[in-house]
Design a protein around this motif. Structure first.
Motif, PDB file in Angstrom:
ATOM      1  N   LEU A   3       0.805  -1.219   0.000  1.00 23.42           N
ATOM      2  CA  LEU A   3       0.000   0.000   0.000  1.00 23.42           C
ATOM      3  C   LEU A   3       0.843   1.276   0.000  1.00 23.42           C
ATOM      4  N   ARG A   4       2.025   1.201   0.588  1.00 21.64           N
ATOM      5  CA  ARG A   4       2.908   2.364   0.664  1.00 21.64           C
ATOM      6  C   ARG A   4       4.337   1.939   0.302  1.00 21.64           C
ATOM      7  N   ASP A  35      -9.757 -11.242   2.414  1.00 20.67           N
ATOM      8  CA  ASP A  35      -8.474 -10.597   2.160  1.00 20.67           C
ATOM      9  C   ASP A  35      -7.424 -11.081   3.154  1.00 20.67           C
ATOM     10  N   LEU A  51      -2.715  -7.594   4.953  1.00 14.23           N
ATOM     11  CA  LEU A  51      -3.151  -6.455   4.163  1.00 14.23           C
ATOM     12  C   LEU A  51      -4.258  -5.692   4.880  1.00 14.23           C
ATOM     13  N   ARG A  52      -5.179  -6.411   5.508  1.00 12.61           N
ATOM     14  CA  ARG A  52      -6.243  -5.761   6.270  1.00 12.61           C
ATOM     15  C   ARG A  52      -5.664  -4.961   7.431  1.00 12.61           C
ATOM     16  N   ARG A  84      -4.101  -1.773   6.043  1.00 16.87           N
ATOM     17  CA  ARG A  84      -5.142  -0.786   5.731  1.00 16.87           C
ATOM     18  C   ARG A  84      -5.636  -0.099   7.002  1.00 16.87           C
ATOM     19  N   ALA A 108      -5.468   3.798   7.772  1.00 17.26           N
ATOM     20  CA  ALA A 108      -6.719   4.510   8.030  1.00 17.26           C
ATOM     21  C   ALA A 108      -6.667   5.231   9.366  1.00 17.26           C
TER      22      ALA A 108
END
Length: 390
Positions: free
Chosen positions: A26-27, A369, A373-374, A377, A381
């Motif tokens: 994600l980053r 998922d 990864l969850r 996130r 968030a």
């Protein structure tokens, strides 16, 4: 993005590795600093000191090493404050990690995330409120935990348990494992005496003593002992004194991928397992391997926990499935005759645990998922302020 991440034992290292992989997805600009083991090293972490220095479990067991742990707590907190990361993520090991987070919050505004909610549903429910003074966000492994952990400004997200995303051995890999080890079609018992030195010291002997009655009833039974790398030498030494022959799976000298594949094949090839209490019960459930759970601890630790505990079982498969089908022998009940009897009963009706294992995996997020990864996130968030409140 700079992340300081801390894990103190093998299960936390696996969580950390999966979370780091999710954050990298994600980053891509993320940079890591902190303390961890081989899984986190594989994702790019250079650990500030060996993670196994922190692998201590039990109230009484911590006391002899208190000064060394206190020194590492101070050292780690100062390192975080000096690094001024965007977020500190501590993983399980509350006796170490939460003390680090408390010191950091007293001297800085670094955002703090703790991965793995403490077992407030089992004992010491007041820990959630105490944590809320220095933890901003909790990542929970179990779906029943968020309502118990959302206290004050502290948020909590259920991110699923990483066991549901771990690969399982194929039929071909199971067949190859049985052929290469000479087990063939014989019944197979896994014996798992723990991943900490103290666990192996307390459990290996009584586990070995419990095995002869099984061989009397099932003469062709084969016994395999998967060993965690930090305790592989201790396991090998203990097994030499067993009254029955056992094959130790030693991960040392193998790559992480090779060791993982060997362990997965053994778990799925097994007909039954005898295991120390802990997250290994979920690994066995993921492989759909029936089990007996047994655990010994320091007498003082056992008495204190028994006095404070709020649930009638500590086995995670029993708790998540809301059943009590997995036999559990703790403290004084952890004796060779009791273990032998429980193993023979499960071997007679192994299918009795299958439904509970299916329910457990479904409730932990199997088929969804990747939990890493969850978790990533949820961390991002939380940093952006986009966190659901109760």
């Amino acid at each position: 993005m700079r992340v300081f991440i801390v894990a103190g034992e093998p299960s936390g290292d696996r969580l950390g590795g999966a979370l780091m992989a999710g954050l990298k997805t994600l980053r891509p600009d993320v940079q890591f600093d902190g303390i961890g083991g081989p899984n986190m090293a594989a994702e790019g972490l250079v650990s500030r000191f060996p993670m196994d220095e922190l692998s201590v479990m039990g109230l009484a067991e911590i006391l002899p090493r208190y000064r060394a742990l206190k020194r590492r707590i101070v050292e780690t907190a100062e390192a975080v404050i000096d690094a001024a990361p965007d977020v500190l993520i501590t993983i399980d090991s509350p006796d170490f990690c939460l003390r680090v987070a408390r010191r950091i919050k007293a001297k800085s505004q670094v955002r703090t995330v703790h991965y793995v909610a403490p077992t407030v549903w089992a004992w010491r429910p007041g820990r959630a409120r105490k944590m809320s003074r220095f933890i901003d966000q909790v990542l929970a492994l179990f779906p029943f935990e968020p309502p118990l952990m959302r206290v004050g400004a502290m948020t909590c997200d259920f991110v699923g348990h990483p066991v549901v995303a771990e690969a399982q051995a194929s039929d071909a890999e199971v067949a190859a494992f049985r052929a290469e080890t000479g087990i063939g079609d014989a019944p197979l018992l896994l014996v798992l005496p723990g991943s900490r030195r103290g666990e192996v010291a307390r459990l290996a002997h009584v586990f070995g003593e419990s095995l002869p009655p099984l061989l009397d009833r099932h003469p062709d039974l084969r016994i395999v002992v998967p060993a965690a790398a930090p305790v592989a030498s201790a396991v090998r030494e203990a097994v030499r004194d067993w009254p029955v022959k056992a094959l130790v799976l030693d991960p040392r000298g193998r790559t992480l991928a090779e060791a993982g594949a060997l362990k997965r094949a053994a778990f799925r090839a097994a007909d039954i397992a005898l295991a120390a209490s802990g997250t290994v019960s979920l690994e066995l459930a993921a492989a759909r391997t029936p089990m007996v759970i047994a655990y010994r601890m320091n007498w003082l630790t056992f008495r204190l926990i028994k006095w404070m505990i709020l649930v009638d079982t500590v086995t995670l498969v029993n708790l998540v499935s809301d059943t009590r089908v997995v036999p559990e022998l703790l403290g004084p009940a952890c004796t060779a005759p009791n273990i032998s009897s429980a193993l023979l009963e499960v071997m007679a009706v192994p299918e009795a645990q299958q439904k509970a294992m299916e329910i457990t995996m479904e409730r932990l997020g199997e088929g969804g998922d990747d939990p890493g990864l969850r978790a990533a996130r949820a961390v991002l968030a939380g940093m952006s302020g986009d966190v659901a409140r109760p």
